[in-house]
Motif scaffolding. Structure first.
Motif, PDB file in Angstrom:
ATOM      1  N   ILE A   1       0.837  -1.210   0.000  1.00  0.00           N
ATOM      2  CA  ILE A   1       0.000   0.000   0.000  1.00  0.00           C
ATOM      3  C   ILE A   1       0.869   1.256   0.000  1.00  0.00           C
ATOM      4  N   ALA A   2       1.907   1.275   0.836  1.00  0.00           N
ATOM      5  CA  ALA A   2       2.790   2.447   0.911  1.00  0.00           C
ATOM      6  C   ALA A   2       3.511   2.669  -0.428  1.00  0.00           C
ATOM      7  N   PHE A   3       3.969   1.583  -1.050  1.00  0.00           N
ATOM      8  CA  PHE A   3       4.632   1.693  -2.346  1.00  0.00           C
ATOM      9  C   PHE A   3       3.683   2.269  -3.392  1.00  0.00           C
ATOM     10  N   LEU A   4       2.461   1.728  -3.442  1.00  0.00           N
ATOM     11  CA  LEU A   4       1.488   2.214  -4.429  1.00  0.00           C
ATOM     12  C   LEU A   4       1.116   3.670  -4.182  1.00  0.00           C
ATOM     13  N   ASN A   5       0.994   4.050  -2.926  1.00  0.00           N
ATOM     14  CA  ASN A   5       0.708   5.443  -2.584  1.00  0.00           C
ATOM     15  C   ASN A   5       1.832   6.351  -3.094  1.00  0.00           C
ATOM     16  N   SER A   6       3.069   5.989  -2.787  1.00  0.00           N
ATOM     17  CA  SER A   6       4.223   6.791  -3.229  1.00  0.00           C
ATOM     18  C   SER A   6       4.298   6.845  -4.748  1.00  0.00           C
ATOM     19  N   TRP A   7       4.157   5.690  -5.375  1.00  0.00           N
ATOM     20  CA  TRP A   7       4.250   5.619  -6.833  1.00  0.00           C
ATOM     21  C   TRP A   7       3.185   6.498  -7.486  1.00  0.00           C
ATOM     22  N   PHE A   8       1.953   6.421  -6.978  1.00  0.00           N
ATOM     23  CA  PHE A   8       0.871   7.207  -7.560  1.00  0.00           C
ATOM     24  C   PHE A   8       1.134   8.700  -7.415  1.00  0.00           C
ATOM     25  N   ILE A   9       1.522   9.138  -6.220  1.00  0.00           N
ATOM     26  CA  ILE A   9       1.780  10.570  -5.989  1.00  0.00           C
ATOM     27  C   ILE A   9       2.909  11.052  -6.890  1.00  0.00           C
ATOM     28  N   LEU A  10       3.972  10.250  -7.008  1.00  0.00           N
ATOM     29  CA  LEU A  10       5.109  10.658  -7.835  1.00  0.00           C
ATOM     30  C   LEU A  10       4.789  10.619  -9.327  1.00  0.00           C
ATOM     31  N   MET A  11       4.000   9.638  -9.760  1.00  0.00           N
ATOM     32  CA  MET A  11       3.657   9.539 -11.187  1.00  0.00           C
ATOM     33  C   MET A  11       2.717  10.672 -11.601  1.00  0.00           C
TER      34      MET A  11
ATOM     35  N   MET B   1       2.162  12.941   0.033  1.00  0.00           N
ATOM     36  CA  MET B   1       2.470  11.528   0.164  1.00  0.00           C
ATOM     37  C   MET B   1       2.415  11.082   1.624  1.00  0.00           C
ATOM     38  N   ASN B   2       2.943  11.890   2.515  1.00  0.00           N
ATOM     39  CA  ASN B   2       2.941  11.539   3.932  1.00  0.00           C
ATOM     40  C   ASN B   2       1.551  11.641   4.549  1.00  0.00           C
ATOM     41  N   LEU B   3       0.783  12.635   4.169  1.00  0.00           N
ATOM     42  CA  LEU B   3      -0.574  12.762   4.704  1.00  0.00           C
ATOM     43  C   LEU B   3      -1.468  11.617   4.227  1.00  0.00           C
ATOM     44  N   THR B   4      -1.385  11.274   2.956  1.00  0.00           N
ATOM     45  CA  THR B   4      -2.172  10.141   2.472  1.00  0.00           C
ATOM     46  C   THR B   4      -1.653   8.841   3.082  1.00  0.00           C
ATOM     47  N   GLY B   5      -0.342   8.766   3.332  1.00  0.00           N
ATOM     48  CA  GLY B   5       0.232   7.585   3.981  1.00  0.00           C
ATOM     49  C   GLY B   5      -0.327   7.385   5.378  1.00  0.00           C
ATOM     50  N   ILE B   6      -0.481   8.463   6.124  1.00  0.00           N
ATOM     51  CA  ILE B   6      -1.069   8.378   7.466  1.00  0.00           C
ATOM     52  C   ILE B   6      -2.505   7.859   7.368  1.00  0.00           C
ATOM     53  N   LEU B   7      -3.265   8.395   6.447  1.00  0.00           N
ATOM     54  CA  LEU B   7      -4.654   7.972   6.266  1.00  0.00           C
ATOM     55  C   LEU B   7      -4.722   6.489   5.887  1.00  0.00           C
ATOM     56  N   PHE B   8      -3.915   6.080   4.908  1.00  0.00           N
ATOM     57  CA  PHE B   8      -3.919   4.681   4.480  1.00  0.00           C
ATOM     58  C   PHE B   8      -3.452   3.747   5.594  1.00  0.00           C
ATOM     59  N   PHE B   9      -2.473   4.170   6.395  1.00  0.00           N
ATOM     60  CA  PHE B   9      -2.001   3.338   7.504  1.00  0.00           C
ATOM     61  C   PHE B   9      -3.110   3.151   8.532  1.00  0.00           C
ATOM     62  N   TYR B  10      -3.828   4.218   8.845  1.00  0.00           N
ATOM     63  CA  TYR B  10      -4.939   4.143   9.791  1.00  0.00           C
ATOM     64  C   TYR B  10      -5.988   3.142   9.299  1.00  0.00           C
ATOM     65  N   ILE B  11      -6.361   3.269   8.033  1.00  0.00           N
ATOM     66  CA  ILE B  11      -7.356   2.365   7.453  1.00  0.00           C
ATOM     67  C   ILE B  11      -6.839   0.930   7.464  1.00  0.00           C
ATOM     68  N   HIS B  12      -5.589   0.732   7.093  1.00  0.00           N
ATOM     69  CA  HIS B  12      -4.951  -0.589   7.079  1.00  0.00           C
ATOM     70  C   HIS B  12      -5.003  -1.230   8.462  1.00  0.00           C
ATOM     71  N   GLU B  13      -4.667  -0.464   9.490  1.00  0.00           N
ATOM     72  CA  GLU B  13      -4.682  -1.001  10.857  1.00  0.00           C
ATOM     73  C   GLU B  13      -6.102  -1.330  11.312  1.00  0.00           C
ATOM     74  N   ARG B  14      -7.056  -0.471  10.989  1.00  0.00           N
ATOM     75  CA  ARG B  14      -8.449  -0.722  11.382  1.00  0.00           C
ATOM     76  C   ARG B  14      -8.977  -1.997  10.722  1.00  0.00           C
ATOM     77  N   ILE B  15      -8.617  -2.207   9.479  1.00  0.00           N
ATOM     78  CA  ILE B  15      -9.043  -3.433   8.789  1.00  0.00           C
ATOM     79  C   ILE B  15      -8.410  -4.655   9.435  1.00  0.00           C
ATOM     80  N   TRP B  16      -7.096  -4.591   9.697  1.00  0.00           N
ATOM     81  CA  TRP B  16      -6.414  -5.722  10.314  1.00  0.00           C
ATOM     82  C   TRP B  16      -6.935  -6.002  11.722  1.00  0.00           C
ATOM     83  N   ASN B  17      -7.403  -4.989  12.447  1.00  0.00           N
ATOM     84  CA  ASN B  17      -7.973  -5.221  13.775  1.00  0.00           C
ATOM     85  C   ASN B  17      -9.251  -6.055  13.711  1.00  0.00           C
TER      86      ASN B  17
END
Length: 71
Positions: free
Chosen positions: A19-29, A43-59
């Motif tokens: 997810i982090a790779f795809l986020n970075s790649w998309f922002i840079l592309m 990239m960092n703000l969207t990374g925080i959002l995606f990490f939060y969502i990722h953790e909530r799903i894994w919980n």
């Protein structure tokens, strides 16, 4: 309280890195701005959002969790 198995932690790490790779790649592309600082900030703000969502799903996933409050 619960603990995670090594395989759960490994799978969480792998899915997060994808997810982090795809986020970075998309922002840079897309290059939302011409100023690298703003792209990095976005990239960092969207990374925080995606990490939060990722953790909530894994919980919500019980795979690899085990209870530590066994009495």
């Amino acid at each position: 309280m619960f603990k995670e198995s090594k395989s759960r932690s490994t799978r969480k790490s792998i899915t997060w890195r994808i997810i982090a790779f795809l986020n970075s790649w998309f922002i840079l592309m897309v290059g939302l701005t011409k100023i690298p600082f703003w792209n990095a900030l976005i990239m960092n703000l969207t990374g925080i959002l995606f990490f939060y969502i990722h953790e909530r799903i894994w919980n919500k996933i019980s795979y690899g969790k085990y209870d530590t409050d066994i009495t």
